[in-house]
Design a protein around this motif. Structure first.
Motif, PDB file in Angstrom:
ATOM      1  N   LYS A  14       0.906  -1.299  -0.013  1.00  0.00           N
ATOM      2  CA  LYS A  14      -0.028  -0.020  -0.084  1.00  0.00           C
ATOM      3  C   LYS A  14       1.021   1.178   0.031  1.00  0.00           C
ATOM      4  O   LYS A  14       0.501   2.050  -0.825  1.00  0.00           O
ATOM      5  CB  LYS A  14      -0.907  -0.102   1.297  1.00  0.00           C
ATOM      6  N   ALA A  15       1.890   1.230   0.812  1.00  0.00           N
ATOM      7  CA  ALA A  15       2.907   2.334   0.979  1.00  0.00           C
ATOM      8  C   ALA A  15       3.460   2.733  -0.581  1.00  0.00           C
ATOM      9  O   ALA A  15       3.452   3.744  -1.094  1.00  0.00           O
ATOM     10  CB  ALA A  15       3.952   2.152   1.687  1.00  0.00           C
ATOM     11  N   ASP A  16       3.901   1.293  -1.187  1.00  0.00           N
ATOM     12  CA  ASP A  16       4.425   1.607  -2.512  1.00  0.00           C
ATOM     13  C   ASP A  16       3.556   2.107  -3.648  1.00  0.00           C
ATOM     14  O   ASP A  16       3.804   2.994  -4.555  1.00  0.00           O
ATOM     15  CB  ASP A  16       5.100   0.172  -3.077  1.00  0.00           C
ATOM     16  N   LEU A  17       2.296   1.693  -3.514  1.00  0.00           N
ATOM     17  CA  LEU A  17       1.079   2.169  -4.318  1.00  0.00           C
ATOM     18  C   LEU A  17       1.137   4.011  -4.325  1.00  0.00           C
ATOM     19  O   LEU A  17       0.676   4.443  -5.220  1.00  0.00           O
ATOM     20  CB  LEU A  17      -0.165   1.444  -4.181  1.00  0.00           C
ATOM     21  N   LEU A  18       1.384   4.176  -3.019  1.00  0.00           N
ATOM     22  CA  LEU A  18       1.170   5.806  -2.951  1.00  0.00           C
ATOM     23  C   LEU A  18       2.284   6.436  -2.909  1.00  0.00           C
ATOM     24  O   LEU A  18       2.647   7.678  -2.719  1.00  0.00           O
ATOM     25  CB  LEU A  18       0.620   5.996  -1.665  1.00  0.00           C
ATOM     26  N   ASN A  19       3.517   5.620  -3.175  1.00  0.00           N
ATOM     27  CA  ASN A  19       4.848   6.268  -3.419  1.00  0.00           C
ATOM     28  C   ASN A  19       5.381   7.044  -2.252  1.00  0.00           C
ATOM     29  O   ASN A  19       6.017   7.961  -2.125  1.00  0.00           O
ATOM     30  CB  ASN A  19       5.233   7.223  -4.520  1.00  0.00           C
ATOM     31  N   LEU A  20       4.905   6.159  -0.939  1.00  0.00           N
ATOM     32  CA  LEU A  20       5.388   6.770   0.136  1.00  0.00           C
ATOM     33  C   LEU A  20       6.249   5.638   1.043  1.00  0.00           C
ATOM     34  O   LEU A  20       6.244   4.517   0.521  1.00  0.00           O
ATOM     35  CB  LEU A  20       4.097   6.902   1.169  1.00  0.00           C
ATOM     36  N   ALA A  21       7.240   6.326   1.956  1.00  0.00           N
ATOM     37  CA  ALA A  21       7.769   5.272   2.741  1.00  0.00           C
ATOM     38  C   ALA A  21       7.075   4.327   3.619  1.00  0.00           C
ATOM     39  O   ALA A  21       5.793   5.136   3.994  1.00  0.00           O
ATOM     40  CB  ALA A  21       8.918   6.055   3.647  1.00  0.00           C
ATOM     41  N   VAL A  22       7.150   3.454   4.204  1.00  0.00           N
ATOM     42  CA  VAL A  22       6.382   2.721   4.903  1.00  0.00           C
ATOM     43  C   VAL A  22       5.953   3.652   6.241  1.00  0.00           C
ATOM     44  O   VAL A  22       4.848   3.523   6.907  1.00  0.00           O
ATOM     45  CB  VAL A  22       6.779   1.291   5.394  1.00  0.00           C
ATOM     46  N   SER A  23       7.068   4.056   6.849  1.00  0.00           N
ATOM     47  CA  SER A  23       6.777   4.950   7.901  1.00  0.00           C
ATOM     48  C   SER A  23       5.944   6.156   7.686  1.00  0.00           C
ATOM     49  O   SER A  23       5.058   6.602   8.414  1.00  0.00           O
ATOM     50  CB  SER A  23       8.272   5.484   8.433  1.00  0.00           C
ATOM     51  N   GLN A  24       6.132   6.865   6.603  1.00  0.00           N
ATOM     52  CA  GLN A  24       5.217   7.875   6.084  1.00  0.00           C
ATOM     53  C   GLN A  24       3.650   7.385   6.136  1.00  0.00           C
ATOM     54  O   GLN A  24       2.952   8.037   6.299  1.00  0.00           O
ATOM     55  CB  GLN A  24       5.751   8.819   5.112  1.00  0.00           C
ATOM     56  N   TYR A  25       3.739   6.297   5.432  1.00  0.00           N
ATOM     57  CA  TYR A  25       2.426   5.486   5.153  1.00  0.00           C
ATOM     58  C   TYR A  25       1.557   5.256   6.279  1.00  0.00           C
ATOM     59  O   TYR A  25       0.486   5.902   6.588  1.00  0.00           O
ATOM     60  CB  TYR A  25       2.498   4.277   4.486  1.00  0.00           C
ATOM     61  N   ILE A  26       2.396   4.537   7.461  1.00  0.00           N
ATOM     62  CA  ILE A  26       1.699   4.571   8.533  1.00  0.00           C
ATOM     63  C   ILE A  26       1.302   5.729   9.234  1.00  0.00           C
ATOM     64  O   ILE A  26       0.170   5.759   9.940  1.00  0.00           O
ATOM     65  CB  ILE A  26       2.633   3.461   9.498  1.00  0.00           C
ATOM     66  N   ARG A  27       2.127   6.741   9.507  1.00  0.00           N
ATOM     67  CA  ARG A  27       1.903   7.940  10.227  1.00  0.00           C
ATOM     68  C   ARG A  27       0.844   8.472   9.505  1.00  0.00           C
ATOM     69  O   ARG A  27      -0.202   8.981  10.145  1.00  0.00           O
ATOM     70  CB  ARG A  27       3.117   8.991   9.955  1.00  0.00           C
ATOM     71  N   THR A  28       0.679   8.772   8.154  1.00  0.00           N
ATOM     72  CA  THR A  28      -0.386   9.566   7.549  1.00  0.00           C
ATOM     73  C   THR A  28      -1.657   8.618   7.718  1.00  0.00           C
ATOM     74  O   THR A  28      -2.772   9.325   8.126  1.00  0.00           O
ATOM     75  CB  THR A  28      -0.225   9.467   5.968  1.00  0.00           C
ATOM     76  N   THR A  29      -1.627   7.371   7.707  1.00  0.00           N
ATOM     77  CA  THR A  29      -2.917   6.632   7.660  1.00  0.00           C
ATOM     78  C   THR A  29      -3.453   6.710   9.228  1.00  0.00           C
ATOM     79  O   THR A  29      -4.556   7.232   9.277  1.00  0.00           O
ATOM     80  CB  THR A  29      -2.640   4.948   7.289  1.00  0.00           C
ATOM     81  N   VAL A  30      -2.416   6.667  10.091  1.00  0.00           N
ATOM     82  CA  VAL A  30      -3.086   6.645  11.551  1.00  0.00           C
ATOM     83  C   VAL A  30      -3.536   7.948  11.721  1.00  0.00           C
ATOM     84  O   VAL A  30      -4.666   8.172  12.562  1.00  0.00           O
ATOM     85  CB  VAL A  30      -1.892   6.112  12.423  1.00  0.00           C
ATOM     86  N   LEU A  31      -2.767   9.162  11.537  1.00  0.00           N
ATOM     87  CA  LEU A  31      -3.259  10.119  11.909  1.00  0.00           C
ATOM     88  C   LEU A  31      -4.653  10.779  11.218  1.00  0.00           C
ATOM     89  O   LEU A  31      -5.166  11.797  11.694  1.00  0.00           O
ATOM     90  CB  LEU A  31      -2.196  11.429  11.717  1.00  0.00           C
ATOM     91  N   ILE A  32      -4.879  10.286  10.000  1.00  0.00           N
ATOM     92  CA  ILE A  32      -6.085  10.890   9.422  1.00  0.00           C
ATOM     93  C   ILE A  32      -7.150   9.922   9.557  1.00  0.00           C
ATOM     94  O   ILE A  32      -8.293  10.174   9.165  1.00  0.00           O
ATOM     95  CB  ILE A  32      -5.799  11.137   7.914  1.00  0.00           C
ATOM     96  N   SER A  33      -6.917   8.843  10.357  1.00  0.00           N
ATOM     97  CA  SER A  33      -7.990   7.741  10.477  1.00  0.00           C
ATOM     98  C   SER A  33      -9.269   8.457  11.430  1.00  0.00           C
ATOM     99  O   SER A  33      -8.838   9.155  12.283  1.00  0.00           O
ATOM    100  CB  SER A  33      -7.654   6.621  10.854  1.00  0.00           C
ATOM    101  N   THR A  34     -10.200   7.829  11.320  1.00  0.00           N
ATOM    102  CA  THR A  34     -11.331   8.135  12.503  1.00  0.00           C
ATOM    103  C   THR A  34     -11.190   7.054  13.404  1.00  0.00           C
ATOM    104  O   THR A  34     -11.260   5.682  13.191  1.00  0.00           O
ATOM    105  CB  THR A  34     -12.530   8.243  11.596  1.00  0.00           C
ATOM    106  N   VAL A  35     -11.498   7.398  14.724  1.00  0.00           N
ATOM    107  CA  VAL A  35     -11.183   6.331  15.648  1.00  0.00           C
ATOM    108  C   VAL A  35     -12.831   5.976  16.086  1.00  0.00           C
ATOM    109  O   VAL A  35     -13.673   6.920  16.208  1.00  0.00           O
ATOM    110  CB  VAL A  35     -10.689   6.862  16.964  1.00  0.00           C
TER     111      VAL A  35
END
Length: 111
Positions: free
Chosen positions: A35-56
């Protein structure tokens, strides 16, 4: 998939010094990396972005857990009385009335 702007969460370049470690299976790791590769993101950036914009999604409150536990207890009692009645045993009317009252009290207290 929609591209995520790498700087969308932080306008300023902020040094990231803190670490959070998680454990994942081999399959989970590969899925995250894909998923990170599909978005051209580093894994750490993908995880940070995903976690921070997610709805709890909130866990059920203590009140609703208590409600669910009481409802479960009433259901168990009904099953025991039904089993007794189906076996030909006498079920006292006061037991049925007690359950009826418990159900009504729970419905009126419903969260």
């Amino acid at each position: 998939m929609k591209m995520v702007n790498k700087n969308s969460l932080h306008r300023k370049c902020v040094k990231k010094l803190e670490r959070i470690e998680i454990r994942v299976s081999d399959l989970e790791k590969e899925a995250i990396k894909t998923k990170a590769d599909l978005l051209n993101l580093a894994v750490s950036q993908y995880i940070r972005t995903t976690v921070l914009i997610s709805t709890v999604i909130e866990r059920p409150s203590r009140i609703s857990r208590e409600y669910r536990n009481q409802l479960s207890a009433i259901g168990n009692n009904i099953n025991q009385l039904a089993r007794a009645a189906n076996s030909g045993n006498y079920v006292p009317a006061r037991e049925l009335e007690s359950l009826r009252q418990a159900v009504l009290a729970l419905v009126n207290k419903q969260p």
